[in-house]
Motif scaffolding. Structure first.
Motif, PDB file in Angstrom:
ATOM      1  N   ILE A   2      36.372  43.893  45.584  1.00 19.33           N
ATOM      2  CA  ILE A   2      37.145  42.764  45.059  1.00 19.33           C
ATOM      3  C   ILE A   2      38.624  43.136  45.137  1.00 19.33           C
ATOM      4  O   ILE A   2      38.980  44.300  44.973  1.00 19.33           O
ATOM      5  CB  ILE A   2      36.706  42.408  43.616  1.00 19.33           C
ATOM      6  CG1 ILE A   2      37.290  41.066  43.174  1.00 19.33           C
ATOM      7  CG2 ILE A   2      37.023  43.522  42.650  1.00 19.33           C
ATOM      8  CD1 ILE A   2      36.660  40.498  41.916  1.00 19.33           C
ATOM      9  N   SER A   3      39.455  42.155  45.419  1.00 19.55           N
ATOM     10  CA  SER A   3      40.888  42.422  45.573  1.00 19.55           C
ATOM     11  C   SER A   3      41.635  42.155  44.266  1.00 19.55           C
ATOM     12  O   SER A   3      41.139  41.467  43.367  1.00 19.55           O
ATOM     13  CB  SER A   3      41.471  41.520  46.665  1.00 19.55           C
ATOM     14  OG  SER A   3      41.494  40.163  46.233  1.00 19.55           O
ATOM     15  N   ALA A   4      42.851  42.668  44.193  1.00 16.18           N
ATOM     16  CA  ALA A   4      43.704  42.412  43.032  1.00 16.18           C
ATOM     17  C   ALA A   4      43.992  40.919  42.908  1.00 16.18           C
ATOM     18  O   ALA A   4      44.066  40.389  41.801  1.00 16.18           O
ATOM     19  CB  ALA A   4      45.002  43.209  43.154  1.00 16.18           C
ATOM     20  N   GLY A   5      44.137  40.230  44.033  1.00 18.99           N
ATOM     21  CA  GLY A   5      44.387  38.790  44.003  1.00 18.99           C
ATOM     22  C   GLY A   5      43.239  38.013  43.393  1.00 18.99           C
ATOM     23  O   GLY A   5      43.449  37.085  42.597  1.00 18.99           O
ATOM     24  N   ILE A   6      42.011  38.374  43.757  1.00 27.75           N
ATOM     25  CA  ILE A   6      40.840  37.714  43.188  1.00 27.75           C
ATOM     26  C   ILE A   6      40.733  38.028  41.704  1.00 27.75           C
ATOM     27  O   ILE A   6      40.435  37.153  40.884  1.00 27.75           O
ATOM     28  CB  ILE A   6      39.545  38.115  43.931  1.00 27.75           C
ATOM     29  CG1 ILE A   6      39.586  37.644  45.383  1.00 27.75           C
ATOM     30  CG2 ILE A   6      38.310  37.591  43.207  1.00 27.75           C
ATOM     31  CD1 ILE A   6      39.603  36.145  45.569  1.00 27.75           C
ATOM     32  N   LEU A   7      40.994  39.279  41.318  1.00 30.68           N
ATOM     33  CA  LEU A   7      40.967  39.640  39.902  1.00 30.68           C
ATOM     34  C   LEU A   7      41.989  38.828  39.109  1.00 30.68           C
ATOM     35  O   LEU A   7      41.710  38.382  38.002  1.00 30.68           O
ATOM     36  CB  LEU A   7      41.229  41.138  39.726  1.00 30.68           C
ATOM     37  CG  LEU A   7      40.089  42.054  40.143  1.00 30.68           C
ATOM     38  CD1 LEU A   7      40.548  43.501  40.179  1.00 30.68           C
ATOM     39  CD2 LEU A   7      38.896  41.888  39.222  1.00 30.68           C
TER      40      LEU A   7
END
Length: 87
Positions: free
Chosen positions: A37-42
């Motif tokens: 999971i990416s920081a953007g999705i988080l």
């Protein structure tokens, strides 16, 4: 009125901040346990602009080292548009 797409976002942010993770560090911690999971999705999860599956709930709790139920709000507020009208 903005529609919330999940009910766990504020708790994910709370536990992430308690562990002093940045979004990037938390994304890295997730990836270390096999959750890609990416920081953007988080960020979208935390701001409640992205839905979360039950499997993602499991992985987020595992990465934060908390129980899945810890990520649920004490008393979920169901948005007005999602409430059923009595028949």
């Amino acid at each position: 009125m903005r529609r919330s797409l999940n009910i766990i976002g504020p708790q994910v942010r709370k536990y992430r901040n308690l562990q002093r993770y940045t979004l990037e560090e938390f994304a890295g911690a997730c990836q270390l346990i096999g959750f890609n999971i990416s920081a953007g999705i988080l960020s979208q999860v935390e701001s409640q602009t992205r839905s979360v599956t039950d499997l993602e709930l499991y992985w987020l709790a595992r990465a934060l080292k908390v129980e899945m139920t810890d990520l649920l709000p004490p008393s979920p507020k169901i948005p007005q548009w999602q409430q059923r009208r009595p028949s």
